[in-house]
Write an enzyme that holds these catalytic residues in place. Sequence first.
Site, short mmCIF file in Angstrom:
data_model
loop_
_atom_site.label_atom_id
_atom_site.label_comp_id
_atom_site.label_asym_id
_atom_site.label_seq_id
_atom_site.Cartn_x
_atom_site.Cartn_y
_atom_site.Cartn_z
N LYS A 53 -2.40 3.55 11.19
CA LYS A 53 -1.19 2.71 11.08
C LYS A 53 -0.13 3.19 12.07
CE LYS A 53 -2.26 1.47 6.34
NZ LYS A 53 -2.02 1.51 4.90
N GLN A 97 1.41 5.09 1.01
CA GLN A 97 -0.04 4.96 1.01
C GLN A 97 -0.59 5.22 -0.40
OE1 GLN A 97 -1.77 3.90 3.63
NE2 GLN A 97 -3.74 4.05 2.58
N ASP A 120 4.08 -3.99 2.65
CA ASP A 120 2.75 -4.02 2.04
C ASP A 120 2.61 -5.22 1.09
OD1 ASP A 120 0.65 -2.26 2.60
OD2 ASP A 120 1.59 -0.58 1.54
N1 GUN Z 1 -4.59 1.98 0.08
C1 GUN Z 1 -5.66 1.19 0.36
N2 GUN Z 1 -5.24 0.08 1.00
C2 GUN Z 1 -3.90 0.18 1.13
C3 GUN Z 1 -2.91 -0.66 1.72
O1 GUN Z 1 -3.17 -1.75 2.24
N3 GUN Z 1 -1.63 -0.20 1.65
C4 GUN Z 1 -1.32 0.98 1.07
N4 GUN Z 1 -0.04 1.34 1.03
N5 GUN Z 1 -2.20 1.77 0.51
C5 GUN Z 1 -3.50 1.37 0.55
#
Ligand code: GUN
Length: 285
Positions: A53, A97, A120
């Site tokens: 990311k 996350q 998100d």
């Molecule tokens: N964990 C697995 N997929 C995601 C996601 O798309 N965003 C976040 N913040 N955590 C995750």
Amino acid sequence: MTARIIDGNALSAKLRGELAAKAAELTAKGTQPCLAVILVGGDPASAVYVRNKVTGCEKAGIKSLKFEYAQDTAPADVLGKIAELNADPSVHGILVQLPLPKHFDEKAVLEAISVEKDVDGFHAENVGRLSQGQEAFIPCTPNGVMEMLKSIETPLRGAEAVVIGRSNIVGKPMAMLLTAAGATVTVCHSGTRDLNFHTRRADILVAAIGKPKFVTGDMVRPGAVVIDVGINRLPDGKLCGDVDFDSAKDVAGAITPVPGGVGPMTITMLLANTVESASRAARKA
Ligand code: GUN
């Protein structure tokens, strides 16, 4: 028949090029898009996702801030950081996350993020807005899947769509987006009685189960579009999806590979939400 491969890397590259141009334009006008990423604990998969990311941001000209906390961090420390980032006008997106360590109340953490910075799309208000067709940040993975379906001009209105998995991150928002697009949606899960009955009816089959190679070719309707959201690591270290690609590709009309399918699209949509948030902030300034 061998299925058409829906290349997530190629589609991402195109979309990220457009996003980089928008980010540059915003930056030139004094608002550089900025994403803050919070990682708690040492889960190796999460560390890889966060690194991707951050790299994705850098390449698109989006500023990124990374905050890492130890596994035994007090939730109050993370909540304090979120409050600080909420109040900082130079930050446009905040991402925590998941998963969080067990002593965290995940819902409380997600709700602490300002709705305007929830790139998100996990805050209950954004989820509610999405369910009512109001403007909202859409969760990145299902939003990326919709872009992939659009890229091959998959007819959605009246299509039979089957989603396997009912998570808040993928299954539920995926079902909402497909419903809004006019598909007839069935959500299957571990309690579904006759899974194959459902999957074999699907014009669009989305697998988001978290079990390697779970969906085999005999479960796929000939000509169906098969979207594989899974990212699983096999004992030999290789990545594979929730779909058994080798058997499914001979039956499907189109299919996403793993790696190089939905994965890069998830990050692309995160960048898109961050740029959109910055653009909204610039309009308000
Ligand atoms: N964990 C697995 N997929 C995601 C996601 O798309 N965003 C976040 N913040 N955590 C995750």
